[in-house]
Design an enzyme around this catalytic site. Structure first.
Site, PDB file in Angstrom:
ATOM      1  N   ARG A 178       0.879  -1.184   0.000  1.00 35.33           N
ATOM      2  CA  ARG A 178       0.000   0.000   0.000  1.00 35.33           C
ATOM      3  C   ARG A 178       0.905   1.219   0.000  1.00 35.33           C
ATOM      4  NH1 ARG A 178      -5.220   1.172   3.721  1.00 35.33           N
ATOM      5  NH2 ARG A 178      -6.006  -0.231   2.114  1.00 35.33           N
ATOM      6  N   HIS A 186      -7.605   0.625  -6.086  1.00 35.08           N
ATOM      7  CA  HIS A 186      -7.756  -0.240  -4.905  1.00 35.08           C
ATOM      8  C   HIS A 186      -8.377  -1.563  -5.372  1.00 35.08           C
ATOM      9  CE1 HIS A 186      -7.844  -1.412  -0.868  1.00 35.08           C
ATOM     10  NE2 HIS A 186      -8.654  -0.525  -0.335  1.00 35.08           N
ATOM     11  N   GLN A 239     -10.008  -4.211  -2.927  1.00 37.27           N
ATOM     12  CA  GLN A 239     -11.293  -3.785  -2.381  1.00 37.27           C
ATOM     13  C   GLN A 239     -12.421  -4.060  -3.385  1.00 37.27           C
ATOM     14  OE1 GLN A 239     -12.068  -2.073   0.775  1.00 37.27           O
ATOM     15  NE2 GLN A 239     -14.038  -2.849   0.073  1.00 37.27           N
ATOM     16  N   ASP A 259     -17.534   6.456  -0.898  1.00 40.16           N
ATOM     17  CA  ASP A 259     -16.261   6.396  -0.188  1.00 40.16           C
ATOM     18  C   ASP A 259     -16.136   7.707   0.562  1.00 40.16           C
ATOM     19  OD1 ASP A 259     -13.723   5.684   0.683  1.00 40.16           O
ATOM     20  OD2 ASP A 259     -12.729   6.124  -1.239  1.00 40.16           O
ATOM     21  N   CYS A 302     -16.359   1.025   1.456  1.00 40.42           N
ATOM     22  CA  CYS A 302     -15.130   0.271   1.714  1.00 40.42           C
ATOM     23  C   CYS A 302     -14.653   0.424   3.154  1.00 40.42           C
ATOM     24  CB  CYS A 302     -14.044   0.689   0.734  1.00 40.42           C
ATOM     25  SG  CYS A 302     -13.600   2.427   0.799  1.00 40.42           S
ATOM     26  N   ARG A 351     -13.060  -9.025   2.175  1.00 42.24           N
ATOM     27  CA  ARG A 351     -11.667  -8.666   1.881  1.00 42.24           C
ATOM     28  C   ARG A 351     -10.765  -9.882   2.101  1.00 42.24           C
ATOM     29  NH1 ARG A 351     -10.040  -3.423   2.053  1.00 42.24           N
ATOM     30  NH2 ARG A 351      -8.198  -4.329   1.080  1.00 42.24           N
TER      31      ARG A 351
HETATM   32  N1   CP Z   1     -11.086  -0.309   2.959  1.00 45.99           N
HETATM   33  C1   CP Z   1      -9.799  -0.395   3.334  1.00 45.99           C
HETATM   34  O1   CP Z   1      -8.895  -0.508   2.499  1.00 45.99           O
HETATM   35  O2   CP Z   1      -9.614  -0.387   4.672  1.00 45.99           O
HETATM   36  P1   CP Z   1      -8.235  -0.062   5.396  1.00 45.99           P
HETATM   37  O3   CP Z   1      -7.797   1.307   4.887  1.00 45.99           O
HETATM   38  O4   CP Z   1      -8.554  -0.045   6.870  1.00 45.99           O
HETATM   39  O5   CP Z   1      -7.227  -1.109   5.044  1.00 45.99           O
END
Ligand code: CP
Length: 315
Positions: free
Chosen positions: A102, A129, A132, A225, A268, A296
């Site tokens: 990430r 993403h 997700q 989001d 998400c 997830r």
């Molecule tokens: N939705 C998501 O990616 O959650 P986090 O940022 O907590 O990993």
């Protein structure tokens, strides 16, 4: 050897996306049926931005696949600062079975993939993403059946990573994807063009509108989001609040009423009740956000299993 990565949603073909979703559903039904990381093999999971769900799901999932997750705080590794991306990747790739990252710019993970000899998975960048979206598509499939032909409406910031990944991921699935967003927050043109090209081959379609009601009307799934994505905290004052650009796109019961009667609501997470979604929606009967959060785990396991299998099959 054809090494497979998931750097953006359309690194999977439509058929491959369907196969990953099938695998995710099978793993949900039988969580320990795939031991592709037995050994245990190590997967490096690096985070340059905050996380809860992604870290939890990769750590749990890698363990369930028989492996060991090495979770690395980006503040310690300082990839690209303390040491070049190339050198970090050269070190990791000698010892691990896969790398999950990430980070900020998409260029960073693309550069990592150039030096990696193991699969690299995008756990969120500024542009995409994909993990997700696979979980979201899995959740819609569980609640609404076959994805092809369904309509997914995303309302909010059309220029963020979720909007981009919904465009690509839903188009791959043959869905009709609509993005309701202010004209100043449009998706990146090249990503929009890719989504339209994919939709033309899958029977899906893409609509961008500044009218939230037009986006949501008749939709089978409604998603949003938060309005301040990671890395945009300095702009937070301009983006939030009743006078902000996204206020008309907040998912209220009134907006949700324009969707299909059996539409599901997705987010998400983390969510900010009273900003992008009302508590009555996210905590209401149409919300599937807790299934989405659980999925997830299953989707990320399926991604790792698929990429490792594909890479080994060609080695
Ligand atoms: N939705 C998501 O990616 O959650 P986090 O940022 O907590 O990993």
């Amino acid at each position: 050897m054809t090494l497979r990565h998931l750097l953006a949603d359309d690194d999977l073909s439509p058929a491959e996306q369907g196969a990953v979703l099938d695998r995710a559903l099978a793993l949900k039904a039988d969580p320990f049926s795939d031991r592709c990381l037995a050994g245990p093999q190590v997967v490096a999971v690096l985070f340059d931005k905050p996380t809860l769900r992604t870290q939890l799901a990769f750590a749990t999932g890698i363990a369930q696949l028989g492996g060991h997750p090495l979770v690395v705080d980006g503040n310690l590794a300082q990839v690209g600062v303390r040491e070049s991306i190339a050198d970090v990747t050269r070190v990791l790739t000698r010892q691990v079975a896969a790398i999950v990252w990430r980070t900020f710019g998409q260029d960073r993970i693309v550069e990592m993939s150039r030096y990696a000899t193991v699969p690299v998975v995008n756990a969120l960048t500024d542009d995409y993403h994909p993990c997700q979206i696979l979980a979201d598509l899995m959740t819609i499939r569980e609640h609404r059946g076959d994805l092809a032909g369904l309509t997914l409406a995303y309302v909010g910031d059309g220029a963020n990573n979720m909007a981009h990944s919904y465009l690509l991921g839903a188009a791959l699935a043959g869905m009709h994807v609509r993005v309701g967003t202010p004209s100043a927050y449009q998706p990146k043109p090249e990503i929009l063009a890719r989504a339209r090209a994919i939709a033309a081959t899958t029977g899906g379609s893409v609509l961008i509108t500044d009218d939230p009601v037009a986006a949501v009307t008749g939709a089978d799934a409604v998603a949003t989001d938060r309005w301040v994505s990671m890395g945009q905290e300095a702009e937070s004052g301009d983006r939030k609040g009743e006078a902000g650009p996204f206020a008309p796109y907040a998912v209220s019961p009134e907006l949700m009423a324009h969707a299909a009667a059996d539409a599901v609501f997705l987010h998400c997470l983390p969510a900010y009740r009273g900003c992008e979604v009302d508590a009555a929606v996210i905590d209401g009967p149409q919300s599937v956000v807790w299934d989405e959060a659980e999925n997830r785990l299953h989707a990320q396991k399926a991604v790792l299993s698929f990429l490792l299998e594909q890479s080994r099959a060609d080695s």
